[in-house]
Design a protein around this motif. Structure first.
Motif, short mmCIF file in Angstrom:
data_model
loop_
_atom_site.label_atom_id
_atom_site.label_comp_id
_atom_site.label_asym_id
_atom_site.label_seq_id
_atom_site.Cartn_x
_atom_site.Cartn_y
_atom_site.Cartn_z
N THR A 186 3.21 37.94 -6.03
CA THR A 186 2.02 37.94 -6.90
C THR A 186 1.74 39.34 -7.44
O THR A 186 1.51 39.52 -8.63
CB THR A 186 0.81 37.41 -6.12
OG1 THR A 186 1.09 36.08 -5.69
CG2 THR A 186 -0.45 37.42 -6.98
N ALA A 187 1.76 40.33 -6.55
CA ALA A 187 1.45 41.70 -6.96
C ALA A 187 2.49 42.24 -7.94
O ALA A 187 2.14 42.95 -8.89
CB ALA A 187 1.34 42.60 -5.73
N ARG A 247 4.26 40.53 -10.11
CA ARG A 247 3.98 39.91 -11.41
C ARG A 247 2.80 40.60 -12.08
O ARG A 247 2.82 40.85 -13.29
CB ARG A 247 3.71 38.41 -11.26
CG ARG A 247 4.97 37.58 -11.13
CD ARG A 247 4.68 36.09 -11.24
NE ARG A 247 3.77 35.59 -10.23
CZ ARG A 247 4.14 35.19 -9.01
NH1 ARG A 247 5.41 35.25 -8.65
NH2 ARG A 247 3.25 34.73 -8.15
N GLN A 248 1.79 40.95 -11.30
CA GLN A 248 0.63 41.65 -11.85
C GLN A 248 1.04 43.02 -12.39
O GLN A 248 0.59 43.43 -13.47
CB GLN A 248 -0.46 41.82 -10.79
CG GLN A 248 -1.13 40.52 -10.42
CD GLN A 248 -2.08 40.69 -9.25
OE1 GLN A 248 -1.99 41.63 -8.47
NE2 GLN A 248 -3.01 39.75 -9.13
N PHE A 257 0.71 49.11 -6.78
CA PHE A 257 1.63 48.13 -6.21
C PHE A 257 2.50 48.77 -5.13
O PHE A 257 2.62 48.24 -4.03
CB PHE A 257 2.51 47.54 -7.33
CG PHE A 257 3.66 46.71 -6.83
CD1 PHE A 257 3.44 45.52 -6.17
CD2 PHE A 257 4.96 47.14 -7.02
CE1 PHE A 257 4.50 44.75 -5.71
CE2 PHE A 257 6.03 46.38 -6.57
CZ PHE A 257 5.80 45.18 -5.90
N THR A 309 -1.59 44.20 -15.16
CA THR A 309 -2.92 44.01 -14.56
C THR A 309 -3.06 44.76 -13.24
O THR A 309 -4.15 44.81 -12.69
CB THR A 309 -3.23 42.51 -14.36
OG1 THR A 309 -2.25 41.92 -13.53
CG2 THR A 309 -3.30 41.79 -15.70
N LEU A 310 -1.99 45.32 -12.75
CA LEU A 310 -1.99 46.16 -11.54
C LEU A 310 -1.10 47.36 -11.85
O LEU A 310 0.00 47.21 -12.37
CB LEU A 310 -1.42 45.38 -10.35
CG LEU A 310 -1.27 46.12 -9.02
CD1 LEU A 310 -2.65 46.51 -8.47
CD2 LEU A 310 -0.52 45.27 -8.01
N ASN A 365 2.91 42.57 -15.59
CA ASN A 365 2.01 42.15 -16.68
C ASN A 365 0.99 43.22 -17.04
O ASN A 365 0.23 43.04 -17.98
CB ASN A 365 1.28 40.86 -16.30
CG ASN A 365 2.22 39.68 -16.21
OD1 ASN A 365 3.23 39.64 -16.89
ND2 ASN A 365 1.87 38.73 -15.37
#
Length: 116
Positions: free
Chosen positions: A41-42, A44-45, A56, A50-51, A48
């Motif tokens: 999940t992290a 992908r963030q 990360f 968003t992180l 994208n």
């Protein structure tokens, strides 16, 4: 037995790096699986936007350090520190996106080779 683990840096590295926790299902297995779920999940963030990549890799380091110690884990931690350093340079605009992607690829390849 361990269920197949998802990618940490990429599938081959994850299988080798986290395979040291083989055997019957245990608390350690659950911890590794929880890390894998979080990591997917992290990542992908981060991909994208968003992180931040540095967040990360910092969180990856912290979560890896909390797992049961091993030589494979030491290798992963070492490479995660390098990735964190490159992420901070990228975010400070000292590296272009292409340079950052190339450095990540090199470090991930080195990690896979060391864990074989």
């Amino acid at each position: 037995m361990n269920r197949p683990l998802r990618a940490f840096l990429y599938p081959a590295a994850a299988a080798m790096a986290l395979g040291f926790l083989g055997g019957c299902a245990s608390h350690a297995d659950e911890s590794v699986e929880a890390f894998s779920r979080w990591h997917d999940t992290a990542r992908r963030q981060a991909e994208n936007g968003t992180l931040q990549w540095s967040d990360f890799y910092q969180q990856s380091f912290d979560r890896l350090a909390a797992l049961s110690p091993s030589l494979q884990q030491d290798t992963q931690l070492e490479k995660t520190v390098l990735l964190l350093s490159h992420a901070r340079k990228f975010e400070a605009r000292e590296l272009t996106p292409q340079q950052f992607a190339a450095e990540r690829a090199v470090i991930e390849t080195q990690l896979a080779a060391r864990l074989r």
